[in-house]
Scaffold this active site. Structure first.
Site, PDB file in Angstrom:
ATOM      1  N   ARG A 115     121.296  -3.141  40.501  1.00 45.60           N
ATOM      2  CA  ARG A 115     119.988  -3.410  39.908  1.00 45.60           C
ATOM      3  C   ARG A 115     119.487  -4.736  40.466  1.00 45.60           C
ATOM      4  O   ARG A 115     120.249  -5.696  40.567  1.00 45.60           O
ATOM      5  CB  ARG A 115     120.092  -3.544  38.384  1.00 45.60           C
ATOM      6  CG  ARG A 115     120.613  -2.334  37.656  1.00 45.60           C
ATOM      7  CD  ARG A 115     119.599  -1.254  37.477  1.00 45.60           C
ATOM      8  NE  ARG A 115     118.439  -1.763  36.751  1.00 45.60           N
ATOM      9  CZ  ARG A 115     117.247  -1.167  36.775  1.00 45.60           C
ATOM     10  NH1 ARG A 115     117.059  -0.079  37.483  1.00 45.60           N
ATOM     11  NH2 ARG A 115     116.238  -1.667  36.094  1.00 45.60           N
ATOM     12  N   HIS A 123     128.213  -9.228  48.618  1.00 45.02           N
ATOM     13  CA  HIS A 123     127.308  -8.428  49.457  1.00 45.02           C
ATOM     14  C   HIS A 123     128.054  -8.028  50.726  1.00 45.02           C
ATOM     15  O   HIS A 123     128.742  -8.860  51.322  1.00 45.02           O
ATOM     16  CB  HIS A 123     126.062  -9.241  49.810  1.00 45.02           C
ATOM     17  CG  HIS A 123     125.076  -8.475  50.615  1.00 45.02           C
ATOM     18  ND1 HIS A 123     124.283  -7.485  50.056  1.00 45.02           N
ATOM     19  CD2 HIS A 123     124.768  -8.525  51.919  1.00 45.02           C
ATOM     20  CE1 HIS A 123     123.533  -6.967  51.007  1.00 45.02           C
ATOM     21  NE2 HIS A 123     123.802  -7.580  52.154  1.00 45.02           N
TER      22      HIS A 123
END
Length: 194
Positions: free
Chosen positions: A95, A113
């Site tokens: 999200r 990431h």
């Protein structure tokens, strides 16, 4: 006790890696740190069962039950804050968070990431690295800011991009490194705070 709240949307493999490291390295005794809750925005996230199997409390807050991103993030903050976290860990939480949410947890909100940031922010990182002819790829643990996939770098791991690599093959190699660097970065956060 210093509490961690982990947010997931999927398999929870990084959450599980953090929980295994916490148990193996005795974070509760040595650092006074525990995972207080695992929260998912998806009721069917496989990581919820994994968290329960490891004895971690789980909660579900479906984002589709809210009319807006702001309303969801406000409810999510209330849910997280019940656990008084010193650190909120995004572990495959898919999200984009509102600036108000990010500001609320400023300095204690981290993410991982699957690229060597600042390269390849956003999605499809592995294919983009292959298409760009990169010889290396990797993963980055970073502080979360209002700007997507930016913020201070806390840890990185580098993996080679091999001839003939597919995005899936590269992703699998990067994921093994994520499982190593994310627990180390979480531990280091609490060691610095001690």
């Amino acid at each position: 006790m210093k509490n961690i709240v982990i947010l997931i949307s999927g398999s929870g493999s990084n959450m599980a890696a953090i929980a295994r490291a916490a148990q193996k390295e005795g974070w509760q005794d040595s650092l006074g740190v525990r995972v207080a809750a695992v929260v998912s925005n998806k009721p069917d996230a496989p990581g919820l069962a994994l968290a329960k199997d490891q004895g971690m409390p789980t909660e579900v807050l479906p984002h589709k039950s809210f009319e807006s991103r702001d309303a969801f993030d406000t409810a999510l903050m209330a849910r997280i804050d019940r656990h008084a976290p010193q650190l909120v860990v995004l572990a495959g939480f898919m999200r984009i968070l509102t600036p108000a949410f990010v500001q609320h947890y400023a300095g204690r909100l981290i993410n991982i990431h699957p690229s060597l940031l600042p390269a390849f922010t956003g999605l499809n990182t592995h294919q983009r690295a292959i298409d760009a002819g990169c010889r290396v790829a990797g993963a980055t643990v970073h502080q979360v800011t209002a700007e997507l996939d930016h913020g201070a770098c806390l840890a990185q791991a580098v993996v080679p991009v091999l001839p003939g690599d597919t995005a899936a093959a590269l992703a699998a190699r990067v994921l093994t490194q994520e499982h190593l660097i994310y627990p180390r970065a979480v531990r280091a956060f609490f060691e610095r705070a001690a």
